[in-house]
Design a protein around this motif. Sequence first.
Motif, short mmCIF file in Angstrom:
data_model
loop_
_atom_site.label_atom_id
_atom_site.label_comp_id
_atom_site.label_asym_id
_atom_site.label_seq_id
_atom_site.Cartn_x
_atom_site.Cartn_y
_atom_site.Cartn_z
N HIS A 59 -7.40 0.37 -2.81
CA HIS A 59 -6.89 1.29 -1.79
C HIS A 59 -5.99 0.55 -0.81
O HIS A 59 -5.93 -0.68 -0.81
N ALA A 60 -5.29 1.33 0.01
CA ALA A 60 -4.24 0.76 0.87
C ALA A 60 -4.46 1.03 2.34
O ALA A 60 -3.66 0.59 3.16
N TRP A 61 -5.53 1.77 2.71
CA TRP A 61 -5.74 2.15 4.10
C TRP A 61 -6.42 1.01 4.85
O TRP A 61 -7.62 1.03 5.10
N ASN A 62 -5.63 -0.01 5.17
CA ASN A 62 -6.14 -1.17 5.91
C ASN A 62 -6.01 -0.88 7.40
O ASN A 62 -4.92 -1.00 7.98
N VAL A 63 -7.11 -0.48 8.01
CA VAL A 63 -7.10 0.02 9.40
C VAL A 63 -6.45 -0.98 10.35
O VAL A 63 -5.69 -0.61 11.24
N GLY A 64 -6.72 -2.26 10.15
CA GLY A 64 -6.21 -3.27 11.06
C GLY A 64 -4.72 -3.50 10.98
O GLY A 64 -4.14 -4.14 11.86
N GLU A 65 -4.06 -2.99 9.94
CA GLU A 65 -2.63 -3.24 9.76
C GLU A 65 -1.78 -1.97 9.75
O GLU A 65 -0.57 -2.03 9.55
N LEU A 66 -2.41 -0.81 9.98
CA LEU A 66 -1.67 0.45 9.93
C LEU A 66 -0.50 0.47 10.90
O LEU A 66 0.57 0.99 10.59
N ASP A 67 -0.71 -0.09 12.10
CA ASP A 67 0.34 -0.03 13.12
C ASP A 67 1.53 -0.93 12.80
O ASP A 67 2.56 -0.85 13.47
N GLN A 68 1.41 -1.77 11.78
CA GLN A 68 2.51 -2.64 11.38
C GLN A 68 3.33 -2.04 10.23
O GLN A 68 4.34 -2.62 9.82
N MET A 69 2.88 -0.92 9.68
CA MET A 69 3.53 -0.33 8.51
C MET A 69 4.61 0.66 8.91
O MET A 69 4.44 1.42 9.86
N ALA A 70 5.71 0.67 8.17
CA ALA A 70 6.77 1.66 8.41
C ALA A 70 6.25 3.07 8.23
O ALA A 70 6.64 3.99 8.93
N LEU A 71 5.34 3.23 7.27
CA LEU A 71 4.72 4.53 7.00
C LEU A 71 3.30 4.27 6.52
O LEU A 71 3.09 3.46 5.62
N SER A 72 2.34 4.93 7.15
CA SER A 72 0.96 4.77 6.70
C SER A 72 0.82 5.27 5.27
O SER A 72 1.51 6.23 4.88
N PRO A 73 -0.05 4.65 4.47
CA PRO A 73 -0.14 5.06 3.06
C PRO A 73 -0.53 6.52 2.91
O PRO A 73 -1.44 7.01 3.56
N CYS A 74 0.20 7.21 2.05
CA CYS A 74 -0.10 8.62 1.74
C CYS A 74 -1.07 8.69 0.56
O CYS A 74 -2.14 9.27 0.67
N HIS A 75 -0.69 8.08 -0.57
CA HIS A 75 -1.63 7.96 -1.68
C HIS A 75 -2.46 6.71 -1.40
O HIS A 75 -1.98 5.60 -1.42
N MET A 76 -3.75 6.93 -1.12
CA MET A 76 -4.56 5.87 -0.52
C MET A 76 -5.53 5.21 -1.49
O MET A 76 -5.68 4.00 -1.51
N THR A 77 -6.25 6.01 -2.25
CA THR A 77 -7.31 5.46 -3.09
C THR A 77 -7.06 5.77 -4.56
O THR A 77 -6.66 6.88 -4.92
N TYR A 78 -7.27 4.77 -5.38
CA TYR A 78 -7.10 4.87 -6.83
C TYR A 78 -8.42 4.43 -7.47
O TYR A 78 -8.82 3.27 -7.33
N GLN A 79 -9.11 5.33 -8.15
CA GLN A 79 -10.37 5.00 -8.79
C GLN A 79 -10.28 5.24 -10.29
O GLN A 79 -9.89 6.33 -10.74
N PHE A 80 -10.66 4.23 -11.08
CA PHE A 80 -10.60 4.32 -12.53
C PHE A 80 -11.97 4.67 -13.12
O PHE A 80 -13.01 4.37 -12.54
N TYR A 81 -11.91 5.30 -14.29
CA TYR A 81 -13.12 5.74 -14.98
C TYR A 81 -12.86 5.65 -16.48
O TYR A 81 -11.79 6.05 -16.95
N VAL A 82 -13.84 5.11 -17.20
CA VAL A 82 -13.69 4.97 -18.65
C VAL A 82 -14.68 5.89 -19.34
O VAL A 82 -15.89 5.80 -19.10
N SER A 83 -14.17 6.76 -20.18
CA SER A 83 -15.03 7.62 -21.01
C SER A 83 -15.01 7.10 -22.44
O SER A 83 -14.18 6.26 -22.82
N GLY A 84 -15.96 7.59 -23.25
CA GLY A 84 -16.03 7.15 -24.64
C GLY A 84 -16.78 5.86 -24.82
O GLY A 84 -16.66 5.19 -25.86
N LEU A 85 -17.59 5.48 -23.82
CA LEU A 85 -18.43 4.29 -23.95
C LEU A 85 -19.76 4.69 -24.57
O LEU A 85 -20.31 5.75 -24.28
N GLY A 86 -20.30 3.84 -25.40
CA GLY A 86 -21.61 4.10 -25.97
C GLY A 86 -22.70 3.93 -24.92
O GLY A 86 -22.46 3.50 -23.79
N ALA A 87 -23.92 4.26 -25.30
CA ALA A 87 -25.05 4.19 -24.38
C ALA A 87 -25.25 2.79 -23.82
O ALA A 87 -25.69 2.61 -22.68
#
Length: 307
Positions: free
Chosen positions: A165-193
């Motif tokens: 993710h990109a929402w680093n609270v301590g550095e938001l005020d240094q960014m030209a634009l605060s992150p809009c797409h913030m969190t990316y979570q991956f998931y794997v399906s098709g795994l065996g037991a």
Amino acid sequence: MARHPEYQYLDLIEHVLAKGDRRVDRTGVGTLSTFGAMMRFDLSDGRFPVYTTKRVFWKTAVKEMLWFLTGQTNIQSLLRENVRIWTDWPLDKYRRATGSDVSQEEFEAKILGDDDFAKAWGDLGPVYGKQWRRWVDAEGKEHDQIASVIQTLRTNPASRRMLFHAWNVGELDQMALSPCHMTYQFYVSGLGAEGSKSNPKLSLLVGQRSCDLGLGNPFNIAQEAALVHMVAQQVDMEPGELVWVGGDTHLYLNHMDLARELLSREPRPFPKLRLLRKPTSIDGYTIDDFEVTGYDPHPPIEAPVAV
């Protein structure tokens, strides 16, 4: 016959037009807004969700994603790839600071031609790529979130901790634009037991706090889908699904004509994406590795960017 997946986008636009909350926003342009939205796109068999009701310049979108993955934060490298979508913010800052009425073309030429000027005026602060690849903790240690996710996908694909993710609270005020797409979570399906890989498919859920439906979302969906294809290739999996979740999801008031024109058009089949080679790492991709076939969109629709 299954309903075209692009109708998720068009239905969302229609909902915002009909029921959106009228708001004054950061840019002063004003929006119609709704809160909480979801879209799902099947990425299997090379499917590439590039919207068709207006031409999306998917190469520009993918180039931006590749730029994020480099960890760079200066627009000079983007301009070298003929990508101008981030120029508005440093240009606005330069004009305010200097009182200059320099044109965008002149400003970009100075960024490209003068490294010192680019260093002074072309940097966007610690935006996406910096946080993704070089997040600095309280002890000063850098964390490469992308590399960590890829390593976990290879070694523990059933993990529930494969995210960056990109929402680093301590550095938001240094960014030209605060992150809009913030969190990316991956998931794997098709795994065996036992976690064995039978037919693993890689899916991605993206959480976006703020979404410009007219201009931003078509880019975001295309580039996030491209990311799934790249990461899946790197970890020897098949692309699964892109799940997009929006918080404040809005149309700018100066995008009303764009929205109505989109709704008058019928979606066409999504194109297919093939990666022409497998680089040795996620850092090795270039735009020339992306072969997109079957893209036949409606014409582009011009609309202003709210800065």
